[in-house]
Enzyme design. Structure first.
Site, short mmCIF file in Angstrom:
data_model
loop_
_atom_site.label_atom_id
_atom_site.label_comp_id
_atom_site.label_asym_id
_atom_site.label_seq_id
_atom_site.Cartn_x
_atom_site.Cartn_y
_atom_site.Cartn_z
N ARG A 215 -9.19 0.62 3.70
CA ARG A 215 -8.27 1.53 3.00
C ARG A 215 -6.95 0.83 2.69
NH1 ARG A 215 -6.55 5.49 6.62
NH2 ARG A 215 -4.87 5.47 5.14
N LYS B 139 0.82 -1.21 0.00
CA LYS B 139 0.00 0.00 0.00
C LYS B 139 0.86 1.26 0.00
CE LYS B 139 -2.47 2.71 3.47
NZ LYS B 139 -1.34 3.37 4.11
N ASN B 140 1.83 1.31 0.91
CA ASN B 140 2.56 2.57 1.06
C ASN B 140 3.53 2.85 -0.09
OD1 ASN B 140 1.08 3.20 3.27
ND2 ASN B 140 2.65 2.62 4.78
N ASP C 280 3.93 0.87 12.06
CA ASP C 280 2.70 0.28 11.51
C ASP C 280 2.46 -1.15 12.00
OD1 ASP C 280 2.33 2.59 10.08
OD2 ASP C 280 3.27 1.82 8.26
N ARG D 65 0.61 15.21 12.57
CA ARG D 65 1.39 14.68 11.44
C ARG D 65 1.76 15.84 10.52
NH1 ARG D 65 -1.49 9.31 9.15
NH2 ARG D 65 0.57 8.95 8.26
N CYS E 286 -5.27 8.64 8.53
CA CYS E 286 -5.40 8.17 9.90
C CYS E 286 -4.97 9.23 10.89
CB CYS E 286 -4.52 6.94 10.11
SG CYS E 286 -5.24 5.45 9.42
N1 EPU Z 1 7.25 14.40 10.39
C1 EPU Z 1 7.51 15.74 10.66
N2 EPU Z 1 7.49 16.61 9.61
C2 EPU Z 1 7.24 16.20 8.33
C3 EPU Z 1 6.97 14.87 8.09
C4 EPU Z 1 6.98 13.97 9.14
O1 EPU Z 1 7.73 16.14 11.80
O2 EPU Z 1 7.24 17.05 7.44
C5 EPU Z 1 7.29 13.43 11.53
C6 EPU Z 1 5.97 12.72 11.74
O3 EPU Z 1 5.12 13.46 12.59
C7 EPU Z 1 6.41 11.41 12.35
C8 EPU Z 1 7.74 11.14 11.66
O4 EPU Z 1 8.18 12.40 11.14
O5 EPU Z 1 6.65 11.56 13.72
C9 EPU Z 1 7.70 10.15 10.52
O6 EPU Z 1 6.63 10.46 9.64
P1 EPU Z 1 6.67 10.09 8.10
O7 EPU Z 1 6.69 11.34 7.32
O8 EPU Z 1 7.75 9.09 7.85
O9 EPU Z 1 5.25 9.43 7.91
P2 EPU Z 1 4.35 9.48 6.62
O10 EPU Z 1 5.22 9.51 5.42
O11 EPU Z 1 3.32 10.50 6.75
C10 EPU Z 1 4.32 6.92 6.22
C11 EPU Z 1 3.29 5.86 6.10
C12 EPU Z 1 2.69 5.59 7.47
C13 EPU Z 1 3.80 5.19 8.42
C14 EPU Z 1 4.88 6.27 8.46
C15 EPU Z 1 6.08 5.89 9.29
C16 EPU Z 1 2.43 6.24 3.89
C17 EPU Z 1 1.32 6.70 3.05
N3 EPU Z 1 2.24 6.31 5.20
O12 EPU Z 1 3.64 8.08 6.69
O13 EPU Z 1 1.82 4.51 7.28
O14 EPU Z 1 3.27 5.00 9.70
O15 EPU Z 1 5.35 6.52 7.12
O16 EPU Z 1 6.69 4.75 8.79
O17 EPU Z 1 3.47 5.82 3.40
C18 EPU Z 1 -0.02 3.14 7.73
O18 EPU Z 1 0.29 2.48 6.73
O19 EPU Z 1 -0.89 2.75 8.57
C19 EPU Z 1 0.64 4.42 7.97
C20 EPU Z 1 0.16 5.34 8.80
#
Ligand code: EPU
Length: 419
Positions: free
Chosen positions: A398, A22-23, A306, A121, A116
């Site tokens: 989802r 998915k991701n 996750d 975030r 979610c």
């Molecule tokens: N963060 C910041 N600033 C940013 C971006 C992130 O402070 O600009 C922080 C976040 O708050 C968090 C950490 O950095 O504490 C890591 O967040 P990341 O950006 O890596 O998360 P994401 O890209 O929004 C993806 C996955 C999530 C998964 C996270 C962590 C997708 C679509 N989502 O989210 O997946 O938990 O990486 O591995 O790729 C799920 O599949 O259930 C899911 C939530």
């Protein structure tokens, strides 16, 4: 409202095949639009997030065809349409249209992401990267307005203050057609990033270092079409490994890349789960006498955030106190009160989760607060004596392809009902 009804306590046996990640998929689809020719993605999971992305593509005048897991994306007549509101806000990963439309058109308007709720975030690192590349970024009324001056995007060195999957991919997308060289330092190293880079390079991009914390991008003039098979979903695989250890009487989880699951397998091993790792499958033996363990989630290759909610039900079969600290999303605790309704003894004190085990689970009416909490409740429902009814399953749908059918094929008594 749709609900999942599980009559638990039944042993599961057989094989389950893992779908495409998915991701990865939610990033590969926006990445594909940067091409000037059709891109074919194979192994696309049948999940709500994909359905939503296809609708968004169609709104951008991108032609799509989705048959049996093969998604053809034809962006040749794509238009630069501002999308400050609506569907684009329905899923978090639509933020990848920021990087993708910047690369394709030098502009874009994208409503801020939903998805979610796992606590705050932010997307500040995404925006910092776009600005460093020379984009004008305006945050107005719930949407991000992106534009470029005559010179367009220009490669530069970008240091990420936090290790972020989303920001790394988004900045990569923007940088593929920027002039000159971009270096992303402190980049995330998740397998999904390597998958996106593999696609972009097949499309003609010049990216090196994916899977390390320094990624170098040499901008190119145009990207062309290609076809690409998506990597298996390590989180779906991890979820079924938990199911297998929880209620399995011999379950083979197929289409997995063991290296992507090492941190989970190490923990399951520490708990006493017996597994046999094959070339692209993992066989899980029936598990008894499990031990409680401590888990701290970290960026890859650490233990995935996750997977903390989906492994938690296993602690109900384990002796002792298990402790979970989620350093990525400390507020990702929505599963705890729901598991307690089923008889668990979970506590959250200052963002530290603990569970005392072993605890027999009993069926109850529970609600999925988010995708992985919902998946954790499915695992718990399969373990529990009696009937568990899970609401808010839109979260689960989802991200999990054919979850009802896959579990039924293993012998689970699970159905989806409309209530
Ligand atoms: N963060 C910041 N600033 C940013 C971006 C992130 O402070 O600009 C922080 C976040 O708050 C968090 C950490 O950095 O504490 C890591 O967040 P990341 O950006 O890596 O998360 P994401 O890209 O929004 C993806 C996955 C999530 C998964 C996270 C962590 C997708 C679509 N989502 O989210 O997946 O938990 O990486 O591995 O790729 C799920 O599949 O259930 C899911 C939530």
């Amino acid at each position: 409202m749709r609900k999942l009804v599980i009559n638990g306590g039944k042993p599961l046996k057989g094989e389950v095949t893992i779908s495409g990640a998915k991701n990865s998929t939610v990033a590969l689809i926006p990445a594909a639009i940067i091409a000037e020719e059709p891109v074919v993605l194979e192994g696309v999971p049948d999940i709500q997030d994909v359905a939503a992305l296809i609708e968004i593509l169609n709104d951008f005048n991108v032609k799509t065809e989705y048959i049996d897991g093969t998604l053809t994306i034809d962006p040749t007549e794509m238009k630069s349409i501002p999308m400050p509101k609506g569907k684009i806000q329905s899923m978090r990963a639509s933020y990848y249209f920021m990087g993708a439309t910047l690369a394709k058109f030098g502009e874009g308007v994208v409503g801020l992401p939903g998805g979610c709720f796992l606590g705050p975030r932010p997307i500040d690192q995404h925006l910092k990267g776009f600005k460093a590349l020379g984009a004008n970024v305006v945050d107005h009324d719930g949407a991000i307005y992106l534009s470029t001056d005559e010179e367009g995007l220009v490669g530069t060195k970008i240091y990420m203050d936090v290790v972020s999957v989303g920001a790394t991919i988004n900045v990569l997308l923007a940088a593929v057609r920027a002039k000159g060289k971009t270096i992303i330092e402190n980049a995330a190293r998740e397998p999904e990033i390597i998958d996106v880079v593999t696609l972009l390079n097949k499309m003609g991009a010049n990216i090196k270092g994916a899977g390390t914390s320094m990624i170098r991008v040499e901008g190119v003039e145009r990207l062309h079409g290609c076809s690409h098979t998506i990597i298996p979903d390590r989180i779906e695989a991890g979820t079924y490994l938990s199911v297998a250890a929880a209620v399995g009487e011999g379950v083979r989880v197929k289409n997995v890349i063991f290296e992507h699951l090492e941190s989970l397998i190490a923990k399951m091993d520490e708990m006493g789960v017996k597994m046999e790792v094959g070339e692209d499958d993992i066989y899980v033996y029936p598990s008894t006498n499990l031990k409680a363990v401590n888990i701290k989630t970290m960026p890859y290759p650490g233990f995935a955030t996750d997977l903390q909610q989906t492994i938690t039900p296993l602690f109900m079969k384990a002796n002792g106190t298990a402790m979970i600290v989620d350093t990525i999303y400390p507020k990702r605790v929505g599963h705890v009160p729901e598991l307690n309704r089923m008889g668990a003894h979970g506590k959250v004190i200052e963002d530290i989760i603990t569970f005392e085990g072993p605890t027999p689970l009993v069926g109850a009416e529970v609600a999925a607060s988010d995708l992985r909490a919902g998946a954790g409740l499915v695992v718990a429902g399969l373990m529990a004596e009696g009937t568990t009814k899970i609401s808010n399953i839109e979260h689960i749908l989802r991200g999990y392809s054919n979850i009802v059918e896959k579990l039924q094929a293993l012998g689970a008594d699970i159905t989806m009902i409309e209530e």
